[in-house]
Design a protein around this motif. Structure first.
Motif, PDB file in Angstrom:
ATOM      1  N   SER A   1      18.041  -8.998 110.118  1.00 62.20           N
ATOM      2  CA  SER A   1      18.589  -8.105 109.093  1.00 62.20           C
ATOM      3  C   SER A   1      19.682  -7.185 109.617  1.00 62.20           C
ATOM      4  O   SER A   1      20.224  -6.390 108.853  1.00 62.20           O
ATOM      5  CB  SER A   1      17.469  -7.251 108.500  1.00 62.20           C
ATOM      6  N   TYR A   2      20.042  -7.279 110.879  1.00 61.14           N
ATOM      7  CA  TYR A   2      20.905  -6.280 111.500  1.00 61.14           C
ATOM      8  C   TYR A   2      22.276  -6.187 110.838  1.00 61.14           C
ATOM      9  O   TYR A   2      22.974  -7.189 110.634  1.00 61.14           O
ATOM     10  CB  TYR A   2      21.106  -6.588 112.983  1.00 61.14           C
ATOM     11  N   ARG A   3      22.652  -4.943 110.546  1.00 60.02           N
ATOM     12  CA  ARG A   3      24.004  -4.615 110.095  1.00 60.02           C
ATOM     13  C   ARG A   3      24.370  -3.244 110.652  1.00 60.02           C
ATOM     14  O   ARG A   3      23.595  -2.297 110.524  1.00 60.02           O
ATOM     15  CB  ARG A   3      24.101  -4.605 108.566  1.00 60.02           C
ATOM     16  N   PRO A   4      25.548  -3.127 111.274  1.00 60.32           N
ATOM     17  CA  PRO A   4      25.967  -1.811 111.764  1.00 60.32           C
ATOM     18  C   PRO A   4      25.980  -0.783 110.631  1.00 60.32           C
ATOM     19  O   PRO A   4      26.381  -1.080 109.506  1.00 60.32           O
ATOM     20  CB  PRO A   4      27.383  -2.071 112.288  1.00 60.32           C
TER      21      PRO A   4
ATOM     22  N   ASP B   1      17.375  -0.874 112.646  1.00 61.93           N
ATOM     23  CA  ASP B   1      18.773  -1.190 112.929  1.00 61.93           C
ATOM     24  C   ASP B   1      19.382  -0.141 113.855  1.00 61.93           C
ATOM     25  O   ASP B   1      20.141  -0.473 114.777  1.00 61.93           O
ATOM     26  CB  ASP B   1      19.563  -1.274 111.624  1.00 61.93           C
ATOM     27  N   ARG B   2      19.075   1.137 113.608  1.00 64.15           N
ATOM     28  CA  ARG B   2      19.575   2.191 114.490  1.00 64.15           C
ATOM     29  C   ARG B   2      19.033   2.005 115.903  1.00 64.15           C
ATOM     30  O   ARG B   2      19.740   2.246 116.886  1.00 64.15           O
ATOM     31  CB  ARG B   2      19.192   3.571 113.947  1.00 64.15           C
ATOM     32  N   SER B   3      17.777   1.567 115.998  1.00 67.88           N
ATOM     33  CA  SER B   3      17.177   1.331 117.300  1.00 67.88           C
ATOM     34  C   SER B   3      17.943   0.264 118.070  1.00 67.88           C
ATOM     35  O   SER B   3      18.280   0.437 119.251  1.00 67.88           O
ATOM     36  CB  SER B   3      15.710   0.916 117.125  1.00 67.88           C
ATOM     37  N   VAL B   4      18.239  -0.853 117.394  1.00 64.06           N
ATOM     38  CA  VAL B   4      18.961  -1.949 118.039  1.00 64.06           C
ATOM     39  C   VAL B   4      20.394  -1.520 118.371  1.00 64.06           C
ATOM     40  O   VAL B   4      20.906  -1.794 119.461  1.00 64.06           O
ATOM     41  CB  VAL B   4      18.954  -3.197 117.136  1.00 64.06           C
ATOM     42  N   GLY B   5      21.051  -0.827 117.442  1.00 72.13           N
ATOM     43  CA  GLY B   5      22.413  -0.372 117.690  1.00 72.13           C
ATOM     44  C   GLY B   5      22.502   0.579 118.867  1.00 72.13           C
ATOM     45  O   GLY B   5      23.436   0.508 119.679  1.00 72.13           O
ATOM     46  N   ALA B   6      21.533   1.481 118.981  1.00 68.94           N
ATOM     47  CA  ALA B   6      21.529   2.425 120.094  1.00 68.94           C
ATOM     48  C   ALA B   6      21.245   1.723 121.414  1.00 68.94           C
ATOM     49  O   ALA B   6      21.829   2.069 122.452  1.00 68.94           O
ATOM     50  CB  ALA B   6      20.496   3.527 119.840  1.00 68.94           C
ATOM     51  N   LEU B   7      20.360   0.730 121.395  1.00 67.47           N
ATOM     52  CA  LEU B   7      20.086  -0.034 122.614  1.00 67.47           C
ATOM     53  C   LEU B   7      21.335  -0.768 123.090  1.00 67.47           C
ATOM     54  O   LEU B   7      21.642  -0.793 124.292  1.00 67.47           O
ATOM     55  CB  LEU B   7      18.950  -1.034 122.377  1.00 67.47           C
ATOM     56  N   ALA B   8      22.048  -1.384 122.131  1.00 67.77           N
ATOM     57  CA  ALA B   8      23.287  -2.072 122.494  1.00 67.77           C
ATOM     58  C   ALA B   8      24.289  -1.093 123.098  1.00 67.77           C
ATOM     59  O   ALA B   8      24.953  -1.386 124.099  1.00 67.77           O
ATOM     60  CB  ALA B   8      23.878  -2.763 121.264  1.00 67.77           C
ATOM     61  N   LYS B   9      24.397   0.083 122.506  1.00 69.30           N
ATOM     62  CA  LYS B   9      25.298   1.120 123.018  1.00 69.30           C
ATOM     63  C   LYS B   9      24.888   1.530 124.426  1.00 69.30           C
ATOM     64  O   LYS B   9      25.735   1.652 125.326  1.00 69.30           O
ATOM     65  CB  LYS B   9      25.277   2.322 122.073  1.00 69.30           C
TER      66      LYS B   9
END
Length: 370
Positions: free
Chosen positions: A10-13, A20-28
């Motif tokens: 389901s990921y969308r920036p 999604d925020r969790s995954v985005g922050a991990l990528a960052k």
């Protein structure tokens, strides 16, 4: 340095959801450490995909917007195509490790990693021990990573084997300087109560707004947004409609605002006197509470789940059985007491100082043995 894949269909920036925020922050955080993150997600492509340079859209699985668990299960009715594509993408990019961000939506129960690739399963919710996909996901991962201390404790309390559990705590995507003590004092006197939430019925938002006391004269501003997934079909639309109904009945007092990007949420909270978390089920982390605390905005919530553990002395809490009316009473009491408010606000940023992208990414890298 290593290449690490994060999988969430389901990921969308900038999507208004905690996972999604969790995954985005991990990528960052992984980029900050010098690693190369990939984020694997379902199609179709979205207008903000360019915000995540490591995003790979899978062609083998497409989901409607919004999607439910049933939609995901239907799309994965024959898992062979997505298993083959994920393995191919991971091999093509020379991925050293992969993190399934969820049991179902993160493909953890399929664990489609090439031989030799270390795998981690992120845990954002403790699921029933009899759920087969949950059991398969736990068994298939080399390491299990609960996203909060609360979840780690819940897993142990549920009698799960936690010998392979290594916490990888959720982190705040954006950190800004909190308002000064003088600015905070003015917000206590006349600032709005500000809330940010996904439009989920379980968040208790419509019930909270309906019980706003008749004599209440402080603005209540709610950023309310629909995500690309929902637990109940049509639940987001019903929540939006119910909240807008209250807005129409209390014009000028209640304002329903459109979604904000992740980086804009802390600044929005920084202009609020307090926030309210009215969720009627236990929050296992609660990003919005953490984002409010990061800028010195006290939190009022139900005495349930992780929110009291997260906010501590920077919050005020009411029993779930007391209903949302008790939350408004707690807000009023906090705002009416300058000393208590000042102490809560001063304590707030320290409650969440450890939740940074770099620290969370370091925990993941260490858990994966990279």
């Amino acid at each position: 340095m290593s290449t690490v894949a994060l999988v969430l269909l389901s990921y969308r920036p900038d999507q208004p959801s905690g996972i999604d925020r969790s995954v985005g922050a991990l990528a960052k955080g992984l980029r900050e450490l010098g690693h190369t993150p990939l984020v694997l997600a379902a199609g179709p492509a979205g207008p903000l995909d360019s915000l995540e340079p490591g995003l790979v859209r899978l062609s083998s699985v497409t989901l409607p917007h919004p999607a439910t668990n049933a939609d995901v299960l239907a799309a994965l009715g024959d898992p062979a195509p997505v298993v083959a594509e994920v393995r191919s993408v991971l091999a093509e990019h020379g991925v050293d490790a992969v993190c399934w961000a969820d049991t179902l939506w993160g493909l953890g129960y399929l664990s489609p990693a090439p031989t030799g690739v270390t795998t981690a399963l992120m845990v954002h919710k403790i699921r029933p021990a009899v759920e087969q996909r949950w059991k398969d996901a736990l068994a298939g991962a080399d390491v299990v990573c609960p996203a909060s201390d609360y979840l780690a404790d819940r897993g142990a309390a549920a009698g799960l084997d936690t010998s392979r559990w290594r916490p990888v705590l959720n982190s705040l995507h954006t950190l800004i300087t909190p308002p000064t003590a003088q600015e905070r004092a003015k917000l206590r006197e006349s600032g709005p109560v500000r809330l940010v939430s996904r439009a989920d019925p379980a968040k208790g938002l419509a019930e909270l707004l309906r019980t706003l006391p008749p004599g209440w004269d402080r603005p209540v501003e709610l950023v309310l947004a629909e995500a690309g997934f929902e637990l109940q079909a049509g639940g987001q639309a019903r929540t939006l409609a119910a909240c807008r109904e209250v807005e129409a009945r209390r014009p000028g007092l209640v304002r329903i605002l459109p979604a904000l990007g992740w980086s804009d949420v802390p600044a929005f909270f920084a202009g609020g006197a307090a926030t309210v978390i009215a969720t009627q089920v236990p929050e296992t982390f609660c990003f919005t509470a953490a984002e409010a605390l990061s800028v010195g905005t006290p939190v009022v919530g139900v005495d349930l789940g992780n929110v009291p553990l997260l906010a501590g002395e920077a919050g005020r809490y009411a029993p779930l059985e007391a209903g949302p009316v008790a939350l408004w009473s707690a807000v009023a009491e906090l705002l009416d007491n300058a000393g208590q408010y000042e102490r809560a606000s001063a304590a707030a940023p320290g409650r969440v100082a450890r939740f940074t992208p770099e620290k969370s990414a370091r925990q993941l890298v260490d858990a994966l043995g990279l």
